[in-house]
Design an enzyme around this catalytic site. Sequence first.
Site, PDB file in Angstrom:
ATOM      1  CE  LYS A   1       0.004 -10.773 -22.444  1.00 28.60           C
ATOM      2  NZ  LYS A   1       0.698 -10.138 -21.320  1.00 28.60           N
TER       3      LYS A   1
ATOM      4  CE  LYS B   1       9.846  -2.417 -21.078  1.00 33.37           C
ATOM      5  NZ  LYS B   1       9.706  -1.074 -20.538  1.00 33.37           N
ATOM      6  N   GLY B   2       6.436  -7.749 -23.556  1.00 36.09           N
ATOM      7  CA  GLY B   2       5.201  -8.490 -23.838  1.00 36.09           C
ATOM      8  C   GLY B   2       5.330  -9.509 -24.962  1.00 36.09           C
TER       9      GLY B   2
ATOM     10  CB  SER C   1       2.130 -13.275 -17.532  1.00 33.32           C
ATOM     11  OG  SER C   1       3.480 -13.261 -17.893  1.00 33.32           O
ATOM     12  CB  ALA C   2       3.800 -13.137 -22.839  1.00 36.48           C
TER      13      ALA C   2
ATOM     14  NE  ARG D   1      11.935 -18.204 -22.495  1.00 37.27           N
ATOM     15  CZ  ARG D   1      11.684 -19.320 -21.816  1.00 37.27           C
ATOM     16  NH1 ARG D   1      12.325 -20.435 -22.111  1.00 37.27           N
ATOM     17  NH2 ARG D   1      10.809 -19.338 -20.824  1.00 37.27           N
TER      18      ARG D   1
ATOM     19  CD  GLU E   1      -0.239  -6.403 -21.349  1.00 33.91           C
ATOM     20  OE1 GLU E   1       0.829  -5.762 -21.401  1.00 33.91           O
ATOM     21  OE2 GLU E   1      -0.264  -7.634 -21.410  1.00 33.91           O
ATOM     22  CG  ASP E   2       4.455  -3.615 -19.447  1.00 34.91           C
ATOM     23  OD1 ASP E   2       3.822  -4.675 -19.640  1.00 34.91           O
ATOM     24  OD2 ASP E   2       5.696  -3.550 -19.502  1.00 34.91           O
TER      25      ASP E   2
ATOM     26  CB  THR F   1      10.724  -9.379 -14.667  1.00 36.70           C
ATOM     27  OG1 THR F   1       9.470  -9.133 -15.252  1.00 36.70           O
ATOM     28  CG2 THR F   1      10.563 -10.049 -13.335  1.00 36.70           C
TER      29      THR F   1
ATOM     30  CG  ASN G   1      10.746 -18.099 -16.445  1.00 34.41           C
ATOM     31  OD1 ASN G   1      11.140 -19.169 -15.998  1.00 34.41           O
ATOM     32  ND2 ASN G   1      11.177 -17.616 -17.596  1.00 34.41           N
TER      33      ASN G   1
ATOM     34  CG  ASP H   1       1.735  -7.786 -18.501  1.00 32.73           C
ATOM     35  OD1 ASP H   1       1.953  -8.916 -18.958  1.00 32.73           O
ATOM     36  OD2 ASP H   1       2.596  -6.882 -18.486  1.00 32.73           O
ATOM     37  CG  LEU H   2       4.552 -11.212 -13.645  1.00 35.40           C
ATOM     38  CD1 LEU H   2       4.014 -10.964 -12.243  1.00 35.40           C
ATOM     39  CD2 LEU H   2       5.056 -12.658 -13.755  1.00 35.40           C
ATOM     40  CG  ASP H   3       7.586 -10.168 -16.959  1.00 38.22           C
ATOM     41  OD1 ASP H   3       7.651 -10.441 -15.761  1.00 38.22           O
ATOM     42  OD2 ASP H   3       7.884 -10.959 -17.863  1.00 38.22           O
TER      43      ASP H   3
HETATM   44  P1  B16 Z   1       9.684 -15.874 -20.600  1.00 37.76           P
HETATM   45  P2  B16 Z   1       4.446 -10.267 -19.601  1.00 37.76           P
HETATM   46  C1  B16 Z   1       6.573 -11.144 -21.020  1.00 37.76           C
HETATM   47  O1  B16 Z   1       5.822 -11.089 -19.825  1.00 37.76           O
HETATM   48  C2  B16 Z   1       7.707 -10.143 -21.012  1.00 37.76           C
HETATM   49  O2  B16 Z   1       7.220  -8.819 -21.072  1.00 37.76           O
HETATM   50  C3  B16 Z   1       8.612 -10.371 -22.199  1.00 37.76           C
HETATM   51  O3  B16 Z   1       9.699  -9.461 -22.169  1.00 37.76           O
HETATM   52  C4  B16 Z   1       9.113 -11.822 -22.176  1.00 37.76           C
HETATM   53  O4  B16 Z   1       9.948 -12.095 -23.292  1.00 37.76           O
HETATM   54  C5  B16 Z   1       7.913 -12.755 -22.178  1.00 37.76           C
HETATM   55  O5  B16 Z   1       7.098 -12.477 -21.051  1.00 37.76           O
HETATM   56  C6  B16 Z   1       8.314 -14.214 -22.146  1.00 37.76           C
HETATM   57  O6  B16 Z   1       8.956 -14.478 -20.926  1.00 37.76           O
HETATM   58  O7  B16 Z   1      10.954 -15.923 -21.366  1.00 37.76           O
HETATM   59  O8  B16 Z   1       9.877 -15.803 -19.106  1.00 37.76           O
HETATM   60  O9  B16 Z   1       8.726 -16.972 -20.992  1.00 37.76           O
HETATM   61  O10 B16 Z   1       4.803  -8.817 -19.742  1.00 37.76           O
HETATM   62  O11 B16 Z   1       3.440 -10.758 -20.610  1.00 37.76           O
HETATM   63  O12 B16 Z   1       4.076 -10.633 -18.175  1.00 37.76           O
HETATM   64 MG    MG Z   2       4.301  -6.735 -19.535  1.00 36.39          MG
END
Ligand code: B16
Ligand code: MG
Length: 218
Positions: free
Chosen positions: A146, A46-47, A115-116, A50, A170-171, A18, A119, A10-12
């Site tokens: 997810k 988290k995860g 990642s979700a 948007r 994953e977090d 982030t 960005n 996972d990224l964030d």
């Molecule tokens: P974006 P991950 C997720 O990334 C974030 O944890 C989550 O807080 C965020 O809303 C989601 O990505 C969408 O991000 O607005 O940049 O498309 O943890 O799956 O890497």
């Molecule tokens: Mg995450």
Amino acid sequence: MSNIKACIFDLDGVIVDTAKYHFEAWKRLANELGFDFTLKQNELLKGVSRVESFKIILGIGGIEMPEAEQVAYREKKNDWYKEFISGMDEREILPGITDFLQELQSKRIKLALGSASKNAQPVLKAIGLFDTFEVIVDGLSVSKAKPDPEVFLKAAKGIGIDPENCVVFEDAYAGVQAANAAKMFSVGVGKEEDLPHANIIISGFQDFDLESLQSHFG
Ligand code: B16
Ligand code: MG
């Protein structure tokens, strides 16, 4: 007994923090809409995609809004978020990650990102890890968020490894559910109370290596 052939990250919250930038941008938006948004409430996002995140925020503020208006607010939040991430560099990579990724590469373990976030690519470029992952599956390339396993199954398919040989880091609660639904070994990065369904929990990557992972796997 199966072997570890790939690790999907996972990224964030796993590679980089982030969450603080997502929080700042959502808080600014909530304040503009006339209510506050706390760090504790941010845990719910988290995860989460948007679109779903903004629905949760509107629920917190007790606000109903037509979809067309929601689109405009989400774009505004994303513009602020992009401003924050444009200032990132490799110093924001979480402790221990760089060494662990290098160890996995040296042992010929395949690396993918799941990642979700829409960005994910600019974030990886900003921190210098874009070329580290053989396959990047992000919010732009999946149709189901997810806890659906699509993101991790697509990553495994991309690198050509069976799910039973994949480990997911994953977090997020929904992220661990997605990994488990994909029938992959899930490593929860965080606290056991927040990630009760993870196969194992680690607090971070500083004292973690492939040998410790293998001792729990299979
Ligand atoms: P974006 P991950 C997720 O990334 C974030 O944890 C989550 O807080 C965020 O809303 C989601 O990505 C969408 O991000 O607005 O940049 O498309 O943890 O799956 O890497
Ligand atoms: Mg995450």
